[in-house]
Design a protein around this motif. Structure first.
Motif, PDB file in Angstrom:
ATOM      1  N   ILE A  53       0.815  -1.217   0.000  1.00  0.00           N
ATOM      2  CA  ILE A  53       0.000   0.000   0.000  1.00  0.00           C
ATOM      3  C   ILE A  53       0.851   1.270   0.000  1.00  0.00           C
ATOM      4  O   ILE A  53       0.313   2.358  -0.165  1.00  0.00           O
ATOM      5  N   GLU A  54       2.171   1.154   0.157  1.00  0.00           N
ATOM      6  CA  GLU A  54       3.035   2.334   0.112  1.00  0.00           C
ATOM      7  C   GLU A  54       3.054   2.966  -1.276  1.00  0.00           C
ATOM      8  O   GLU A  54       3.149   4.181  -1.397  1.00  0.00           O
ATOM      9  N   ASP A  55       3.031   2.160  -2.318  1.00  0.00           N
ATOM     10  CA  ASP A  55       3.220   2.654  -3.679  1.00  0.00           C
ATOM     11  C   ASP A  55       2.102   2.256  -4.641  1.00  0.00           C
ATOM     12  O   ASP A  55       2.235   2.454  -5.848  1.00  0.00           O
ATOM     13  N   ASN A  56       1.055   1.659  -4.117  1.00  0.00           N
ATOM     14  CA  ASN A  56      -0.021   1.140  -4.957  1.00  0.00           C
ATOM     15  C   ASN A  56      -1.373   1.442  -4.328  1.00  0.00           C
ATOM     16  O   ASN A  56      -1.467   1.638  -3.120  1.00  0.00           O
ATOM     17  N   PRO A  57      -2.428   1.425  -5.143  1.00  0.00           N
ATOM     18  CA  PRO A  57      -3.763   1.477  -4.553  1.00  0.00           C
ATOM     19  C   PRO A  57      -3.958   0.244  -3.657  1.00  0.00           C
ATOM     20  O   PRO A  57      -3.300  -0.778  -3.857  1.00  0.00           O
ATOM     21  N   SER A  58      -4.824   0.362  -2.707  1.00  0.00           N
ATOM     22  CA  SER A  58      -5.075  -0.776  -1.820  1.00  0.00           C
ATOM     23  C   SER A  58      -5.563  -1.975  -2.633  1.00  0.00           C
ATOM     24  O   SER A  58      -6.449  -1.846  -3.476  1.00  0.00           O
ATOM     25  N   PRO A  59      -4.951  -3.148  -2.381  1.00  0.00           N
ATOM     26  CA  PRO A  59      -5.437  -4.355  -3.059  1.00  0.00           C
ATOM     27  C   PRO A  59      -6.880  -4.662  -2.666  1.00  0.00           C
ATOM     28  O   PRO A  59      -7.470  -3.985  -1.828  1.00  0.00           O
ATOM     29  N   SER A  60      -7.398  -5.718  -3.212  1.00  0.00           N
ATOM     30  CA  SER A  60      -8.790  -6.105  -2.988  1.00  0.00           C
ATOM     31  C   SER A  60      -9.075  -6.423  -1.520  1.00  0.00           C
ATOM     32  O   SER A  60      -8.168  -6.700  -0.735  1.00  0.00           O
ATOM     33  N   LYS A  61     -10.352  -6.396  -1.184  1.00  0.00           N
ATOM     34  CA  LYS A  61     -10.763  -6.792   0.167  1.00  0.00           C
ATOM     35  C   LYS A  61     -10.328  -8.225   0.456  1.00  0.00           C
ATOM     36  O   LYS A  61      -9.942  -8.548   1.574  1.00  0.00           O
ATOM     37  N   GLU A  62     -10.376  -9.076  -0.558  1.00  0.00           N
ATOM     38  CA  GLU A  62      -9.967 -10.469  -0.382  1.00  0.00           C
ATOM     39  C   GLU A  62      -8.492 -10.560   0.051  1.00  0.00           C
ATOM     40  O   GLU A  62      -8.131 -11.372   0.899  1.00  0.00           O
ATOM     41  N   PHE A  63      -7.638  -9.697  -0.517  1.00  0.00           N
ATOM     42  CA  PHE A  63      -6.224  -9.631  -0.131  1.00  0.00           C
ATOM     43  C   PHE A  63      -6.109  -9.399   1.378  1.00  0.00           C
ATOM     44  O   PHE A  63      -5.391 -10.109   2.081  1.00  0.00           O
ATOM     45  N   TRP A  64      -6.837  -8.387   1.875  1.00  0.00           N
ATOM     46  CA  TRP A  64      -6.776  -8.051   3.302  1.00  0.00           C
ATOM     47  C   TRP A  64      -7.387  -9.148   4.164  1.00  0.00           C
ATOM     48  O   TRP A  64      -6.917  -9.393   5.274  1.00  0.00           O
ATOM     49  N   HIS A  65      -8.398  -9.836   3.666  1.00  0.00           N
ATOM     50  CA  HIS A  65      -8.964 -10.963   4.422  1.00  0.00           C
ATOM     51  C   HIS A  65      -7.917 -12.056   4.625  1.00  0.00           C
ATOM     52  O   HIS A  65      -7.841 -12.662   5.699  1.00  0.00           O
ATOM     53  N   HIS A  66      -7.099 -12.307   3.604  1.00  0.00           N
ATOM     54  CA  HIS A  66      -6.036 -13.305   3.748  1.00  0.00           C
ATOM     55  C   HIS A  66      -4.992 -12.845   4.768  1.00  0.00           C
ATOM     56  O   HIS A  66      -4.529 -13.648   5.584  1.00  0.00           O
ATOM     57  N   LEU A  67      -4.629 -11.557   4.739  1.00  0.00           N
ATOM     58  CA  LEU A  67      -3.667 -11.071   5.730  1.00  0.00           C
ATOM     59  C   LEU A  67      -4.261 -11.110   7.136  1.00  0.00           C
ATOM     60  O   LEU A  67      -3.563 -11.429   8.100  1.00  0.00           O
ATOM     61  N   ILE A  68      -5.541 -10.806   7.254  1.00  0.00           N
ATOM     62  CA  ILE A  68      -6.201 -10.887   8.561  1.00  0.00           C
ATOM     63  C   ILE A  68      -6.199 -12.325   9.072  1.00  0.00           C
ATOM     64  O   ILE A  68      -5.899 -12.583  10.240  1.00  0.00           O
ATOM     65  N   SER A  69      -6.486 -13.272   8.202  1.00  0.00           N
ATOM     66  CA  SER A  69      -6.461 -14.686   8.618  1.00  0.00           C
ATOM     67  C   SER A  69      -5.068 -15.103   9.049  1.00  0.00           C
ATOM     68  O   SER A  69      -4.898 -15.785  10.068  1.00  0.00           O
ATOM     69  N   ALA A  70      -4.058 -14.690   8.289  1.00  0.00           N
ATOM     70  CA  ALA A  70      -2.670 -15.016   8.664  1.00  0.00           C
ATOM     71  C   ALA A  70      -2.326 -14.368   9.997  1.00  0.00           C
ATOM     72  O   ALA A  70      -1.708 -14.997  10.868  1.00  0.00           O
TER      73      ALA A  70
END
Length: 89
Positions: A53-70
């Protein structure tokens, strides 16, 4: 910890990144992410991904769901940050 499950969540998030994702020293680098995964440095791999997110638009909600699960599998490390980003998208 469930290392295989954490790695699977991180790889699923990684696979959601577009091919034109910008890389930088202060943000995300694909090679660094893969090096961390291969060395089983899963926290560093997760932090490398969230740097996108430093250099790009925020990825999809699904991306963040995977990081939240991890994050939850790793004892809620960065959980509040990831939930905040998800809620802002």
């Amino acid at each position: 910890m469930e290392w295989a499950l954490i790695e699977a969540e991180l790889m699923a998030a990684f696979e959601l990144l577009p091919s034109n994702t910008v890389e930088s020293d202060n943000g995300y680098r694909k090679d660094d992410f893969l090096d961390h995964i291969n060395a089983n440095e899963l926290l560093l791999a997760m932090e490398e991904l969230d740097g996108v997110i430093e250099d790009n638009p925020s990825p999809s909600k699904e991306f963040w769901h995977h990081l939240i699960s991890a994050s939850k599998l790793m004892g809620n490390i960065h959980l509040i940050k990831y939930e905040s980003v998800l809620n802002a998208t």
